[in-house]
Scaffold this motif. Structure first.
Motif, mmCIF file in Angstrom:
data_model
loop_
_atom_site.group_PDB
_atom_site.id
_atom_site.type_symbol
_atom_site.label_atom_id
_atom_site.label_comp_id
_atom_site.label_asym_id
_atom_site.label_seq_id
_atom_site.Cartn_x
_atom_site.Cartn_y
_atom_site.Cartn_z
ATOM 1 N N ASP A 5 0.825 -1.206 0.000
ATOM 2 C CA ASP A 5 0.000 0.000 0.000
ATOM 3 C C ASP A 5 0.862 1.260 0.000
ATOM 4 O O ASP A 5 0.344 2.368 -0.024
ATOM 5 N N TYR A 6 2.184 1.086 0.017
ATOM 6 C CA TYR A 6 3.076 2.236 -0.169
ATOM 7 C C TYR A 6 3.012 2.680 -1.630
ATOM 8 O O TYR A 6 2.973 1.848 -2.544
ATOM 9 N N SER A 7 3.073 3.965 -1.873
ATOM 10 C CA SER A 7 3.226 4.455 -3.233
ATOM 11 C C SER A 7 4.704 4.396 -3.611
ATOM 12 O O SER A 7 5.579 4.367 -2.732
ATOM 13 N N VAL A 8 4.977 4.372 -4.903
ATOM 14 C CA VAL A 8 6.373 4.382 -5.351
ATOM 15 C C VAL A 8 7.070 5.644 -4.850
ATOM 16 O O VAL A 8 8.235 5.601 -4.426
ATOM 17 N N THR A 9 6.356 6.745 -4.844
ATOM 18 C CA THR A 9 6.927 8.008 -4.357
ATOM 19 C C THR A 9 7.352 7.893 -2.902
ATOM 20 O O THR A 9 8.436 8.363 -2.515
ATOM 21 N N ASP A 10 6.509 7.249 -2.075
ATOM 22 C CA ASP A 10 6.843 7.052 -0.663
ATOM 23 C C ASP A 10 8.078 6.179 -0.513
ATOM 24 O O ASP A 10 8.951 6.448 0.326
ATOM 25 N N LEU A 11 8.152 5.110 -1.295
ATOM 26 C CA LEU A 11 9.290 4.186 -1.204
ATOM 27 C C LEU A 11 10.580 4.866 -1.633
ATOM 28 O O LEU A 11 11.634 4.677 -0.999
ATOM 29 N N VAL A 12 10.515 5.647 -2.683
ATOM 30 C CA VAL A 12 11.705 6.379 -3.134
ATOM 31 C C VAL A 12 12.142 7.375 -2.067
ATOM 32 O O VAL A 12 13.340 7.501 -1.755
ATOM 33 N N SER A 13 11.178 8.064 -1.461
ATOM 34 C CA SER A 13 11.496 9.038 -0.412
ATOM 35 C C SER A 13 12.186 8.369 0.774
ATOM 36 O O SER A 13 13.176 8.903 1.314
ATOM 37 N N LEU A 14 11.672 7.200 1.180
ATOM 38 C CA LEU A 14 12.297 6.478 2.282
ATOM 39 C C LEU A 14 13.728 6.078 1.934
ATOM 40 O O LEU A 14 14.655 6.250 2.737
ATOM 41 N N ALA A 15 13.913 5.547 0.731
ATOM 42 C CA ALA A 15 15.242 5.109 0.317
ATOM 43 C C ALA A 15 16.230 6.271 0.292
ATOM 44 O O ALA A 15 17.369 6.144 0.767
ATOM 45 N N LEU A 16 15.811 7.404 -0.233
ATOM 46 C CA LEU A 16 16.693 8.562 -0.302
ATOM 47 C C LEU A 16 17.001 9.117 1.084
ATOM 48 O O LEU A 16 18.116 9.584 1.345
ATOM 49 N N THR A 17 16.024 9.036 1.986
ATOM 50 C CA THR A 17 16.251 9.484 3.361
ATOM 51 C C THR A 17 17.309 8.622 4.038
ATOM 52 O O THR A 17 18.237 9.137 4.680
ATOM 53 N N PHE A 18 17.192 7.299 3.893
ATOM 54 C CA PHE A 18 18.172 6.413 4.512
ATOM 55 C C PHE A 18 19.530 6.519 3.816
ATOM 56 O O PHE A 18 20.570 6.352 4.450
ATOM 57 N N LYS A 19 19.536 6.785 2.526
ATOM 58 C CA LYS A 19 20.792 7.007 1.809
ATOM 59 C C LYS A 19 21.513 8.215 2.392
ATOM 60 O O LYS A 19 22.734 8.213 2.567
ATOM 61 N N ASP A 20 20.745 9.248 2.720
ATOM 62 C CA ASP A 20 21.315 10.483 3.242
ATOM 63 C C ASP A 20 21.751 10.350 4.694
ATOM 64 O O ASP A 20 22.847 10.771 5.069
ATOM 65 N N LYS A 21 20.912 9.744 5.526
ATOM 66 C CA LYS A 21 21.174 9.673 6.960
ATOM 67 C C LYS A 21 22.056 8.504 7.366
ATOM 68 O O LYS A 21 22.669 8.495 8.428
ATOM 69 N N GLY A 22 22.108 7.468 6.504
ATOM 70 C CA GLY A 22 22.732 6.215 6.928
ATOM 71 C C GLY A 22 21.664 5.327 7.545
ATOM 72 O O GLY A 22 20.592 5.797 7.933
ATOM 73 N N LEU A 23 21.946 4.034 7.628
ATOM 74 C CA LEU A 23 20.938 3.085 8.098
ATOM 75 C C LEU A 23 21.528 2.098 9.088
ATOM 76 O O LEU A 23 22.582 1.505 8.848
ATOM 77 N N THR A 24 20.851 1.938 10.204
ATOM 78 C CA THR A 24 21.144 0.874 11.164
ATOM 79 C C THR A 24 19.986 -0.101 11.119
ATOM 80 O O THR A 24 18.833 0.282 11.315
ATOM 81 N N MET A 25 20.293 -1.381 10.831
ATOM 82 C CA MET A 25 19.240 -2.399 10.770
ATOM 83 C C MET A 25 19.421 -3.387 11.917
ATOM 84 O O MET A 25 20.512 -3.937 12.112
ATOM 85 N N TYR A 26 18.364 -3.598 12.672
ATOM 86 C CA TYR A 26 18.339 -4.591 13.730
ATOM 87 C C TYR A 26 17.500 -5.779 13.276
ATOM 88 O O TYR A 26 16.490 -5.612 12.592
ATOM 89 N N SER A 27 17.921 -6.975 13.673
ATOM 90 C CA SER A 27 17.243 -8.205 13.257
ATOM 91 C C SER A 27 17.012 -9.093 14.474
ATOM 92 O O SER A 27 17.921 -9.300 15.278
ATOM 93 N N ALA A 28 15.791 -9.598 14.606
ATOM 94 C CA ALA A 28 15.470 -10.443 15.759
ATOM 95 C C ALA A 28 14.253 -11.305 15.436
ATOM 96 O O ALA A 28 13.567 -11.092 14.441
ATOM 97 N N ALA A 29 13.996 -12.266 16.298
ATOM 98 C CA ALA A 29 12.804 -13.100 16.194
ATOM 99 C C ALA A 29 12.079 -13.090 17.527
ATOM 100 O O ALA A 29 12.710 -13.015 18.591
#
Length: 285
Positions: free
Chosen positions: A181-205
């Motif tokens: 339900d995300y628009s392509v515009t929203d997904l691109v915006s998120l990707a560019l934001t993380f590209k700019d800020k850097g990304l920390t990903m946490y993984s768990a179960a």
């Protein structure tokens, strides 16, 4: 956000979700949490009684799956992403493969594909074999859930490795391979934001264990551990770091991780003694 992987084959109109995952996305702080909920988690689904959590998708599609996962996690879920088997292959191939540190060697009877442990580039067929394998791994479905998180992390990292000018086209191409339900515009915006800020990903179960009830194999929830994990997630902390102090107001928020629709035993310590648990997965160095 809810992430669901459907195991539907061609011609099938209903299926269970082979992947059930919660993603918390905080673009302001550059943090993403990926939290797997085992597909066989014992749960009550309104109108259907005691079920495995992956049945919610079959009963009511993404909306029922989101509702069920939201109740279990004790947090609102505002978006969803749905991926099918063939779509995962397409995503990986669109990216020219992904880099993954496979935790343990295995041979997949289903696909006929063998993977050796270690860092390597996977194509679409190999990534799918990795995402589906549970019989030839040490911790069964818990290992499979770990693999699924690793694949998502690798996909995100590959997208963010692109230049700023390449990211919009890449995201638009990948968006055609999933349902969301995300628009392509929203997904691109998120990707560019993380590209700019850097990304920390946490993984768990979700802390869990295997159990058998009335001849049916389920996965039980470790309630106290799950609640503390969700409190850490909500606070933006590493969900697996049990040594960190949970701040207010999360520490007193009884809704986080409440799992009010879970149906496994409330007393679970003794049941875990001889069971397979989420702690049995092979750690990745």
């Amino acid at each position: 956000m809810g992430i669901f992987g459907s195991d539907a084959r061609k011609g099938e109109t209903a299926s269970r979700s082979d992947v059930t995952m919660l993603a918390r996305i905080d673009p302001d702080k550059g943090v993403v949490d990926l939290i797997s909920v085992p597909r066989d988690t014992m749960i009550d689904i309104e109108g259907h009684g005691t079920q495995k959590i992956n049945a919610a998708y079959a009963f009511g599609g993404p909306s029922e799956a989101v509702k069920t996962l939201s109740t279990f996690a004790g947090v609102p879920i505002t978006h969803y992403v749905e991926v099918h088997f063939e779509e995962l292959k397409d995503v990986v191939n669109e990216l020219g493969g992904i880099q993954v540190n496979v935790p343990e060697s295995f041979y997949s009877d289903t696909s006929g594909i063998s993977l050796e442990a270690g860092e390597q580039t996977l194509d679409g067929d190999q990534a799918l074999a990795f995402a589906r394998e549970r019989h030839a791994t040490r911790a069964g479905d818990f290992s499979r859930a770990q693999a699924q998180r690793m694949i998502i992390e690798a996909i995100v990292e590959k997208v963010l490795s692109k230049s700023i000018t390449e990211i919009p086209g890449t995201v638009e191409s990948l968006a055609r391979c999933v349902t969301t339900d995300y628009s392509v515009t929203d997904l691109v915006s998120l990707a560019l934001t993380f590209k700019d800020k850097g990304l920390t990903m946490y993984s768990a179960a979700c802390p869990s264990y295997t159990l058998n009830q009335d001849g049916i194999s389920y996965v039980g929830t470790q309630y106290a551990e799950w609640q503390d994990m969700m409190r850490r997630v909500d606070a933006g902390l590493d969900p697996t770091d049990t040594s960190v102090e949970i701040p207010e107001p999360q520490a007193s928020d009884t809704a986080l991780g409440a799992a009010t629709n879970a149906a496994s035993p409330a007393e679970y310590r003794d049941l875990m003694a001889d069971a397979l648990t989420t702690d049995d997965v092979v750690d990745v160095e």
